[in-house]
Design a protein around this motif. Structure first.
Motif, PDB file in Angstrom:
ATOM      1  N   GLU A 173      23.109  45.039 -13.342  1.00 58.04           N
ATOM      2  CA  GLU A 173      22.299  46.239 -13.316  1.00 58.04           C
ATOM      3  C   GLU A 173      20.829  45.835 -13.315  1.00 58.04           C
ATOM      4  N   LEU A 174      20.245  45.798 -12.128  1.00 57.90           N
ATOM      5  CA  LEU A 174      18.844  45.431 -11.995  1.00 57.90           C
ATOM      6  C   LEU A 174      18.018  46.697 -12.060  1.00 57.90           C
ATOM      7  N   THR A 175      17.436  46.966 -13.221  1.00 53.07           N
ATOM      8  CA  THR A 175      16.724  48.218 -13.429  1.00 53.07           C
ATOM      9  C   THR A 175      15.232  48.032 -13.639  1.00 53.07           C
ATOM     10  N   THR A 176      14.804  46.840 -14.011  1.00 50.32           N
ATOM     11  CA  THR A 176      13.384  46.609 -14.252  1.00 50.32           C
ATOM     12  C   THR A 176      12.980  45.248 -13.695  1.00 50.32           C
ATOM     13  N   GLY A 177      11.673  45.055 -13.600  1.00 51.24           N
ATOM     14  CA  GLY A 177      11.168  43.745 -13.212  1.00 51.24           C
ATOM     15  C   GLY A 177      11.099  43.564 -11.708  1.00 51.24           C
ATOM     16  N   TRP A 178      10.647  42.368 -11.317  1.00 49.75           N
ATOM     17  CA  TRP A 178      10.436  42.065  -9.914  1.00 49.75           C
ATOM     18  C   TRP A 178      11.721  42.074  -9.108  1.00 49.75           C
ATOM     19  N   ALA A 179      12.867  41.822  -9.742  1.00 49.65           N
ATOM     20  CA  ALA A 179      14.124  41.774  -9.001  1.00 49.65           C
ATOM     21  C   ALA A 179      14.448  43.095  -8.323  1.00 49.65           C
ATOM     22  N   THR A 180      13.882  44.194  -8.809  1.00 47.76           N
ATOM     23  CA  THR A 180      14.159  45.505  -8.229  1.00 47.76           C
ATOM     24  C   THR A 180      13.186  45.875  -7.119  1.00 47.76           C
ATOM     25  N   SER A 181      12.143  45.071  -6.950  1.00 47.74           N
ATOM     26  CA  SER A 181      11.113  45.396  -5.963  1.00 47.74           C
ATOM     27  C   SER A 181      11.606  45.153  -4.535  1.00 47.74           C
ATOM     28  N   PRO A 182      11.244  46.031  -3.593  1.00 45.44           N
ATOM     29  CA  PRO A 182      11.610  45.794  -2.190  1.00 45.44           C
ATOM     30  C   PRO A 182      10.729  44.741  -1.530  1.00 45.44           C
TER      31      PRO A 182
END
Length: 271
Positions: free
Chosen positions: A88-97
């Motif tokens: 569950e990637l909900t925060t941080g840079w990992a969620t950025s397009p």
């Protein structure tokens, strides 16, 4: 003090240190979020929201998932990493397009420690010659993205690498963004022992994400249609840990597969 009490006291000290590092990571992340929010608000007030399009627009290009190469450090990127790995990637840079801006690498050399269940691997990160890869690695590390991930691939013939950085440990995971182009690849295709480089899909220079590989023995890795592989760092201490993993081979005994000696990245700290 008895040996048991000493061990318990040591464990408590290490736990406190770990909690302090995690708190520092959270503080950095929250500070970065506040800065981005302030910039966004200011741009909207000034009627200059268009300057933020690069940060906000989702990449409309569909990311495919081709077969990984058997002879190169490839990453099979997923358009929705959390669907593959049940993360569950909900925060941080990992969620950025979009990836972190290369300027975050600050045009300097960074020190990083990859703390594993087998010991610490110290590395330097080259923010001068590989700013995009370094900025991405640093941002993900500060977000705790690599914490408690397993190195999923070991190659012991032809090339000599340990591949890590995929939270799903399948070779298909990564952040929501991919990036390119290739940076700082050797012109002679030779990657000396201790090289830290980015994995990518074959023939695709824009497919780097979070998966990286450590070269534990001098390797010639042929360039493909896209070029070579981004070299963004160098191991300064702890390469013997990777060599020990290589000596243990893969689970199946084949020259390319999951390491028989499990390697868990407990956390990555940068400074």
């Amino acid at each position: 003090m008895s040996t048991k009490k000493q061990a318990r006291a040591h464990a408590q000290r290490e736990q406190r240190k770990y909690e302090a590092r995690q708190a520092a990571k959270r503080a950095k992340r929250e500070h970065r979020i506040r800065i981005v929010a302030a910039i966004t608000a200011g741009a909207l007030v000034l009627g200059a929201a268009s300057t933020l399009i690069v940060m906000a627009v989702t990449n409309d290009d569909e990311v495919t998932t081709p077969e990984a190469s058997d002879t190169t450090p490839s990453a099979t990127a997923s358009a929705n990493p959390s669907a593959d790995s049940e993360l569950e990637l909900t925060t941080g840079w990992a969620t950025s397009p979009t990836p972190p801006d290369p300027s975050l690498a600050e045009d300097r050399e960074w020190e990083a420690t990859i703390a594993t269940n087998l010991g610490d691997i110290a590395v330097t990160l080259d923010g001068v010659n590989a700013p995009q890869a370094t900025a991405s690695f640093v941002a993900l590390a500060e977000d705790g993205y690599f914490d408690q991930t397993e190195c999923h691939r070991l190659v012991t013939d032809g090339i000599y690498v340990l591949q890590c950085g995929d939270p799903s440990a399948t070779g298909t995971g990564g952040p929501n963004y991919t990036y390119g182009p290739i940076e700082n690849a050797p012109t002679d295709d030779v990657y000396p022992a201790g090289t830290l480089a980015m994995a990518r899909r074959g023939g695709d220079a824009e497919s780097m994400g979070s998966q990286f590989f450590i070269v534990y023995e001098d390797s010639t890795i042929p360039s493909d249609a896209a070029g070579g592989y981004t070299v963004f760092g160098q191991v300064t201490e702890g390469l013997s840990i990777v060599e020990g993993v290589a000596n243990a081979g893969t689970i199946t005994g084949e020259p390319d597969g999951q390491p028989a000696q499990s390697v868990i990245v407990n956390e990555v700290s940068v400074s």
